[in-house]
Design a protein around this motif. Structure first.
Motif, PDB file in Angstrom:
ATOM      1  N   GLU A  70      54.724  -0.614  16.142  1.00  0.00           N
ATOM      2  CA  GLU A  70      54.378   0.640  16.831  1.00  0.00           C
ATOM      3  C   GLU A  70      55.361   0.915  17.969  1.00  0.00           C
ATOM      4  O   GLU A  70      55.841   2.046  18.132  1.00  0.00           O
ATOM      5  N   ASN A  71      55.689  -0.110  18.738  1.00  0.00           N
ATOM      6  CA  ASN A  71      56.651   0.029  19.831  1.00  0.00           C
ATOM      7  C   ASN A  71      58.009   0.463  19.291  1.00  0.00           C
ATOM      8  O   ASN A  71      58.665   1.343  19.853  1.00  0.00           O
ATOM      9  N   TYR A  72      58.432  -0.160  18.215  1.00  0.00           N
ATOM     10  CA  TYR A  72      59.713   0.177  17.573  1.00  0.00           C
ATOM     11  C   TYR A  72      59.725   1.638  17.128  1.00  0.00           C
ATOM     12  O   TYR A  72      60.714   2.351  17.318  1.00  0.00           O
ATOM     13  N   MET A  73      58.629   2.097  16.557  1.00  0.00           N
ATOM     14  CA  MET A  73      58.572   3.471  16.067  1.00  0.00           C
ATOM     15  C   MET A  73      58.550   4.492  17.202  1.00  0.00           C
ATOM     16  O   MET A  73      58.957   5.638  17.014  1.00  0.00           O
ATOM     17  N   LEU A  74      58.116   4.083  18.393  1.00  0.00           N
ATOM     18  CA  LEU A  74      58.194   4.972  19.551  1.00  0.00           C
ATOM     19  C   LEU A  74      59.648   5.322  19.869  1.00  0.00           C
ATOM     20  O   LEU A  74      59.933   6.399  20.387  1.00  0.00           O
ATOM     21  N   THR A  75      60.557   4.409  19.530  1.00  0.00           N
ATOM     22  CA  THR A  75      61.984   4.664  19.724  1.00  0.00           C
ATOM     23  C   THR A  75      62.408   5.917  18.969  1.00  0.00           C
ATOM     24  O   THR A  75      63.214   6.706  19.461  1.00  0.00           O
ATOM     25  N   LYS A  76      61.856   6.098  17.792  1.00  0.00           N
ATOM     26  CA  LYS A  76      62.186   7.275  16.970  1.00  0.00           C
ATOM     27  C   LYS A  76      61.746   8.559  17.676  1.00  0.00           C
ATOM     28  O   LYS A  76      62.491   9.536  17.723  1.00  0.00           O
ATOM     29  N   ILE A  77      60.575   8.516  18.249  1.00  0.00           N
ATOM     30  CA  ILE A  77      60.026   9.700  18.930  1.00  0.00           C
ATOM     31  C   ILE A  77      60.774   9.961  20.242  1.00  0.00           C
ATOM     32  O   ILE A  77      61.172  11.080  20.526  1.00  0.00           O
ATOM     33  N   CYS A  78      60.968   8.910  21.017  1.00  0.00           N
ATOM     34  CA  CYS A  78      61.560   9.055  22.351  1.00  0.00           C
ATOM     35  C   CYS A  78      63.058   9.356  22.334  1.00  0.00           C
ATOM     36  O   CYS A  78      63.603   9.793  23.352  1.00  0.00           O
ATOM     37  N   ASN A  79      63.705   9.105  21.218  1.00  0.00           N
ATOM     38  CA  ASN A  79      65.155   9.292  21.163  1.00  0.00           C
ATOM     39  C   ASN A  79      65.603  10.385  20.206  1.00  0.00           C
ATOM     40  O   ASN A  79      66.764  10.395  19.780  1.00  0.00           O
ATOM     41  N   GLN A  80      64.732  11.307  19.892  1.00  0.00           N
ATOM     42  CA  GLN A  80      65.077  12.377  18.960  1.00  0.00           C
ATOM     43  C   GLN A  80      66.314  13.152  19.404  1.00  0.00           C
ATOM     44  O   GLN A  80      67.190  13.450  18.589  1.00  0.00           O
ATOM     45  N   GLU A  81      66.404  13.455  20.689  1.00  0.00           N
ATOM     46  CA  GLU A  81      67.569  14.189  21.193  1.00  0.00           C
ATOM     47  C   GLU A  81      68.844  13.368  21.044  1.00  0.00           C
ATOM     48  O   GLU A  81      69.892  13.911  20.677  1.00  0.00           O
ATOM     49  N   ARG A  82      68.764  12.087  21.340  1.00  0.00           N
ATOM     50  CA  ARG A  82      69.943  11.216  21.192  1.00  0.00           C
ATOM     51  C   ARG A  82      70.392  11.135  19.738  1.00  0.00           C
ATOM     52  O   ARG A  82      71.582  11.145  19.450  1.00  0.00           O
ATOM     53  N   PHE A  83      69.430  11.025  18.834  1.00  0.00           N
ATOM     54  CA  PHE A  83      69.776  10.961  17.418  1.00  0.00           C
ATOM     55  C   PHE A  83      70.442  12.261  16.969  1.00  0.00           C
ATOM     56  O   PHE A  83      71.415  12.237  16.209  1.00  0.00           O
ATOM     57  N   ALA A  84      69.929  13.387  17.443  1.00  0.00           N
ATOM     58  CA  ALA A  84      70.524  14.686  17.097  1.00  0.00           C
ATOM     59  C   ALA A  84      71.946  14.778  17.635  1.00  0.00           C
ATOM     60  O   ALA A  84      72.856  15.250  16.930  1.00  0.00           O
ATOM     61  N   LEU A  85      72.143  14.332  18.858  1.00  0.00           N
ATOM     62  CA  LEU A  85      73.485  14.347  19.458  1.00  0.00           C
ATOM     63  C   LEU A  85      74.436  13.425  18.705  1.00  0.00           C
ATOM     64  O   LEU A  85      75.592  13.789  18.468  1.00  0.00           O
ATOM     65  N   LEU A  86      73.959  12.267  18.342  1.00  0.00           N
ATOM     66  CA  LEU A  86      74.769  11.323  17.582  1.00  0.00           C
ATOM     67  C   LEU A  86      75.212  11.949  16.257  1.00  0.00           C
ATOM     68  O   LEU A  86      76.384  11.893  15.890  1.00  0.00           O
ATOM     69  N   HIS A  87      74.263  12.563  15.584  1.00  0.00           N
ATOM     70  CA  HIS A  87      74.580  13.207  14.297  1.00  0.00           C
ATOM     71  C   HIS A  87      75.566  14.360  14.486  1.00  0.00           C
ATOM     72  O   HIS A  87      76.476  14.554  13.680  1.00  0.00           O
ATOM     73  N   GLN A  88      75.387  15.100  15.556  1.00  0.00           N
ATOM     74  CA  GLN A  88      76.281  16.222  15.859  1.00  0.00           C
ATOM     75  C   GLN A  88      77.705  15.729  16.136  1.00  0.00           C
ATOM     76  O   GLN A  88      78.671  16.303  15.653  1.00  0.00           O
ATOM     77  N   ASN A  89      77.818  14.667  16.922  1.00  0.00           N
ATOM     78  CA  ASN A  89      79.134  14.157  17.309  1.00  0.00           C
ATOM     79  C   ASN A  89      79.789  13.281  16.250  1.00  0.00           C
ATOM     80  O   ASN A  89      81.024  13.143  16.234  1.00  0.00           O
ATOM     81  N   PHE A  90      78.985  12.687  15.405  1.00  0.00           N
ATOM     82  CA  PHE A  90      79.505  11.805  14.353  1.00  0.00           C
ATOM     83  C   PHE A  90      78.811  12.140  13.033  1.00  0.00           C
ATOM     84  O   PHE A  90      77.974  11.379  12.536  1.00  0.00           O
ATOM     85  N   PRO A  91      79.130  13.279  12.442  1.00  0.00           N
ATOM     86  CA  PRO A  91      78.418  13.748  11.248  1.00  0.00           C
ATOM     87  C   PRO A  91      78.553  12.829  10.025  1.00  0.00           C
ATOM     88  O   PRO A  91      77.721  12.918   9.110  1.00  0.00           O
ATOM     89  N   ASP A  92      79.520  11.940  10.032  1.00  0.00           N
ATOM     90  CA  ASP A  92      79.695  11.055   8.882  1.00  0.00           C
ATOM     91  C   ASP A  92      78.815   9.806   8.928  1.00  0.00           C
ATOM     92  O   ASP A  92      78.726   9.070   7.939  1.00  0.00           O
ATOM     93  N   ILE A  93      78.168   9.584  10.053  1.00  0.00           N
ATOM     94  CA  ILE A  93      77.288   8.416  10.172  1.00  0.00           C
ATOM     95  C   ILE A  93      76.033   8.643   9.336  1.00  0.00           C
ATOM     96  O   ILE A  93      75.420   9.707   9.394  1.00  0.00           O
ATOM     97  N   ASP A  94      75.667   7.618   8.590  1.00  0.00           N
ATOM     98  CA  ASP A  94      74.428   7.664   7.806  1.00  0.00           C
ATOM     99  C   ASP A  94      73.257   7.480   8.766  1.00  0.00           C
ATOM    100  O   ASP A  94      72.986   6.377   9.239  1.00  0.00           O
ATOM    101  N   MET A  95      72.569   8.546   9.052  1.00  0.00           N
ATOM    102  CA  MET A  95      71.474   8.497  10.024  1.00  0.00           C
ATOM    103  C   MET A  95      70.296   7.652   9.534  1.00  0.00           C
ATOM    104  O   MET A  95      69.463   7.232  10.327  1.00  0.00           O
TER     105      MET A  95
END
Length: 94
Positions: free
Chosen positions: A19-44
């Motif tokens: 459950e704690n690990y999955m909170l990372t997904k919720i709390c870091n949505q903006e970071r994941f979006a930025l990562l994907h935006q800046n590095f579109p070739d990364i397998d998200m």
């Protein structure tokens, strides 16, 4: 994974670790979006937390080491250091 190992040392159950690990997904949505935006070739799929990944990690961890104490001993952490870690985590004497 480091957090999961420390949580295991603190006596936290698998369900709460996941459950704690999955909170990372919720709390870091903006970071994941930025990562994907800046590095579109990364397998998200390998970046964004997935419950099955942590579940499998915990299974493989126990298969390989049996316990968190055995793992820590394998990497050179002494029993005294484990006790100090437990004290820092607020669970001395476990």
């Amino acid at each position: 994974m480091v957090s999961a190992v420390l949580l295991l040392l603190a006596g936290v159950c698998d369900a709460d670790i996941i459950e704690n690990y999955m909170l990372t997904k919720i709390c870091n949505q903006e970071r994941f979006a930025l990562l994907h935006q800046n590095f579109p070739d990364i397998d998200m799929n390998i970046v964004i937390p997935c419950e099955a990944y942590m579940t499998r990690f915990l299974e493989l961890f126990r298969e390989a080491y049996g316990s968190v104490e055995a793992y820590l001993e394998t990497i050179g952490v002494s029993m005294e250091e484990m006790m100090l870690l437990r004290e820092k985590l607020g669970i001395a004497g476990k």
